[in-house]
Design a protein around this motif. Sequence first.
Motif, PDB file in Angstrom:
ATOM      1  N   MET A  19       0.847  -1.188   0.000  1.00  0.00           N
ATOM      2  CA  MET A  19       0.000   0.000   0.000  1.00  0.00           C
ATOM      3  C   MET A  19       0.883   1.237   0.000  1.00  0.00           C
ATOM      4  O   MET A  19       1.822   1.339   0.786  1.00  0.00           O
ATOM      5  N   PRO A  20       0.599   2.221  -0.892  1.00  0.00           N
ATOM      6  CA  PRO A  20       1.416   3.428  -0.932  1.00  0.00           C
ATOM      7  C   PRO A  20       1.359   4.197   0.379  1.00  0.00           C
ATOM      8  O   PRO A  20       0.328   4.237   1.055  1.00  0.00           O
ATOM      9  N   THR A  21       2.472   4.804   0.740  1.00  0.00           N
ATOM     10  CA  THR A  21       2.520   5.646   1.930  1.00  0.00           C
ATOM     11  C   THR A  21       1.741   6.930   1.676  1.00  0.00           C
ATOM     12  O   THR A  21       1.810   7.509   0.593  1.00  0.00           O
ATOM     13  N   SER A  22       0.990   7.387   2.667  1.00  0.00           N
ATOM     14  CA  SER A  22       0.224   8.614   2.504  1.00  0.00           C
ATOM     15  C   SER A  22       1.168   9.803   2.393  1.00  0.00           C
ATOM     16  O   SER A  22       2.253   9.802   2.988  1.00  0.00           O
ATOM     17  N   PRO A  23       0.792  10.839   1.610  1.00  0.00           N
ATOM     18  CA  PRO A  23       1.671  12.007   1.459  1.00  0.00           C
ATOM     19  C   PRO A  23       2.095  12.610   2.789  1.00  0.00           C
ATOM     20  O   PRO A  23       3.229  13.060   2.942  1.00  0.00           O
ATOM     21  N   ARG A  24       1.209  12.625   3.776  1.00  0.00           N
ATOM     22  CA  ARG A  24       1.542  13.225   5.057  1.00  0.00           C
ATOM     23  C   ARG A  24       2.696  12.481   5.738  1.00  0.00           C
ATOM     24  O   ARG A  24       3.499  13.081   6.454  1.00  0.00           O
ATOM     25  N   ALA A  25       2.800  11.162   5.493  1.00  0.00           N
ATOM     26  CA  ALA A  25       3.824  10.356   6.157  1.00  0.00           C
ATOM     27  C   ALA A  25       5.229  10.697   5.672  1.00  0.00           C
ATOM     28  O   ALA A  25       6.202  10.516   6.401  1.00  0.00           O
ATOM     29  N   PHE A  26       5.368  11.201   4.456  1.00  0.00           N
ATOM     30  CA  PHE A  26       6.690  11.532   3.937  1.00  0.00           C
ATOM     31  C   PHE A  26       7.314  12.657   4.762  1.00  0.00           C
ATOM     32  O   PHE A  26       8.447  12.544   5.231  1.00  0.00           O
ATOM     33  N   ALA A  27       6.590  13.745   4.934  1.00  0.00           N
ATOM     34  CA  ALA A  27       7.114  14.857   5.716  1.00  0.00           C
ATOM     35  C   ALA A  27       7.291  14.465   7.174  1.00  0.00           C
ATOM     36  O   ALA A  27       8.236  14.909   7.836  1.00  0.00           O
ATOM     37  N   ALA A  28       6.404  13.592   7.666  1.00  0.00           N
ATOM     38  CA  ALA A  28       6.480  13.180   9.069  1.00  0.00           C
ATOM     39  C   ALA A  28       7.717  12.346   9.349  1.00  0.00           C
ATOM     40  O   ALA A  28       8.138  12.209  10.502  1.00  0.00           O
ATOM     41  N   SER A  29       8.337  11.765   8.296  1.00  0.00           N
ATOM     42  CA  SER A  29       9.532  10.936   8.490  1.00  0.00           C
ATOM     43  C   SER A  29      10.773  11.773   8.778  1.00  0.00           C
ATOM     44  O   SER A  29      11.799  11.235   9.184  1.00  0.00           O
ATOM     45  N   LEU A  30      10.706  13.080   8.581  1.00  0.00           N
ATOM     46  CA  LEU A  30      11.855  13.955   8.780  1.00  0.00           C
ATOM     47  C   LEU A  30      11.879  14.471  10.209  1.00  0.00           C
ATOM     48  O   LEU A  30      10.846  14.782  10.791  1.00  0.00           O
ATOM     49  N   ASP A  31      13.088  14.577  10.753  1.00  0.00           N
ATOM     50  CA  ASP A  31      13.264  14.964  12.154  1.00  0.00           C
ATOM     51  C   ASP A  31      14.182  16.179  12.228  1.00  0.00           C
ATOM     52  O   ASP A  31      15.382  16.077  11.935  1.00  0.00           O
ATOM     53  N   SER A  32      13.613  17.299  12.598  1.00  0.00           N
ATOM     54  CA  SER A  32      14.411  18.532  12.663  1.00  0.00           C
ATOM     55  C   SER A  32      15.496  18.474  13.730  1.00  0.00           C
ATOM     56  O   SER A  32      16.475  19.220  13.678  1.00  0.00           O
ATOM     57  N   ALA A  33      15.351  17.557  14.705  1.00  0.00           N
ATOM     58  CA  ALA A  33      16.342  17.423  15.776  1.00  0.00           C
ATOM     59  C   ALA A  33      17.441  16.424  15.436  1.00  0.00           C
ATOM     60  O   ALA A  33      18.385  16.242  16.203  1.00  0.00           O
ATOM     61  N   SER A  34      17.337  15.772  14.293  1.00  0.00           N
ATOM     62  CA  SER A  34      18.324  14.760  13.907  1.00  0.00           C
ATOM     63  C   SER A  34      19.664  15.408  13.577  1.00  0.00           C
ATOM     64  O   SER A  34      19.709  16.509  13.013  1.00  0.00           O
ATOM     65  N   PRO A  35      20.781  14.727  13.875  1.00  0.00           N
ATOM     66  CA  PRO A  35      22.093  15.267  13.489  1.00  0.00           C
ATOM     67  C   PRO A  35      22.341  15.179  11.984  1.00  0.00           C
ATOM     68  O   PRO A  35      23.241  15.831  11.462  1.00  0.00           O
ATOM     69  N   ASP A  36      21.549  14.355  11.280  1.00  0.00           N
ATOM     70  CA  ASP A  36      21.709  14.237   9.838  1.00  0.00           C
ATOM     71  C   ASP A  36      21.120  15.450   9.128  1.00  0.00           C
ATOM     72  O   ASP A  36      20.022  15.916   9.489  1.00  0.00           O
ATOM     73  N   PRO A  37      21.807  15.986   8.116  1.00  0.00           N
ATOM     74  CA  PRO A  37      21.224  17.065   7.316  1.00  0.00           C
ATOM     75  C   PRO A  37      19.896  16.614   6.697  1.00  0.00           C
ATOM     76  O   PRO A  37      19.672  15.426   6.481  1.00  0.00           O
ATOM     77  N   LEU A  38      19.056  17.578   6.397  1.00  0.00           N
ATOM     78  CA  LEU A  38      17.718  17.262   5.886  1.00  0.00           C
ATOM     79  C   LEU A  38      17.791  16.446   4.594  1.00  0.00           C
ATOM     80  O   LEU A  38      17.008  15.510   4.392  1.00  0.00           O
ATOM     81  N   TYR A  39      18.750  16.777   3.715  1.00  0.00           N
ATOM     82  CA  TYR A  39      18.803  16.055   2.445  1.00  0.00           C
ATOM     83  C   TYR A  39      19.156  14.581   2.641  1.00  0.00           C
ATOM     84  O   TYR A  39      18.679  13.716   1.897  1.00  0.00           O
ATOM     85  N   LEU A  40      19.978  14.261   3.668  1.00  0.00           N
ATOM     86  CA  LEU A  40      20.304  12.867   3.937  1.00  0.00           C
ATOM     87  C   LEU A  40      19.093  12.120   4.483  1.00  0.00           C
ATOM     88  O   LEU A  40      18.887  10.944   4.179  1.00  0.00           O
ATOM     89  N   GLN A  41      18.286  12.792   5.291  1.00  0.00           N
ATOM     90  CA  GLN A  41      17.063  12.169   5.783  1.00  0.00           C
ATOM     91  C   GLN A  41      16.103  11.879   4.631  1.00  0.00           C
ATOM     92  O   GLN A  41      15.490  10.815   4.579  1.00  0.00           O
TER      93      GLN A  41
END
Length: 257
Positions: free
Chosen positions: A1-23
């Motif tokens: 089943m395809p992931t809902s569009p909302r779930a894509f943005a929700a997978s990103l973590d602004s507190a992560s040490p990884d840059p956004l593009y790597l996430q």
Amino acid sequence: MPTSPRAFAASLDSASPDPLYLQVAADIGRHIGHDPRFLHRLPSEAELCALYDVSRITIRQALAHLAERGLVVRRHGRGTFVSAVRRDGRQSAIYSFGDILAGQGLAPETELLAFGMTAPPAEVRAALGLGDTALGLRRGFSVNGRRVAVTEVHYPPALAERITEDMARETSSAEILTRRLGLAIDHADVSVDLAAIGPAVADWLRLPPASTLMRIRRVTHCTGLGPCEHSQILLSTGAAAFRVDAEGRIAPALGAA
């Protein structure tokens, strides 16, 4: 089943040490081959911007990161396509990471980082049909003083009593199965993707926690035993480049930086 569009943005973590593009790159890697929108051709840059709610430059950096690692191919004017390297494959022989390095004229140094019975991750339990325990070992590989990769290997308890710590320190995982235990390899299923690394691996490679690295995952099946080994190679960013064909064969075409 395809992931809902909302779930894509929700997978990103602004507190992560990884840059956004790597996430973003890591999340795209998880969807490739599983979400019907990521089977052969990826969504356009504009569509990805909307899915992840990020800028076009972030998407371009993420796609460039995936392309540098051979997981996608970017074709000017046509879009971004899934590379053959990302397809799961099967091979009839297995090779140790040290052998692949040595085949390129390199002299790797190996360090046994962990050995013992452990609670395996869920994907290992599923691949080997395990319960709550498995024999796990972790090795670190250095070339010319640079830490380039970590391998993590798990064996079912039925083999654990036959594998010693000295054996793990002195013998590659491929040789443990074939030369030390006398088992015959039926086949190995191989896949290549991106994976977030655990704290022990990050610490040894001197990378930020939860960094995302290229991973080569192998499930080895032994004649008469079925799945008998789960292994993964985690490659430090920029340290190596593999060529893996559509059947999952790992070509000895690695160069260390």
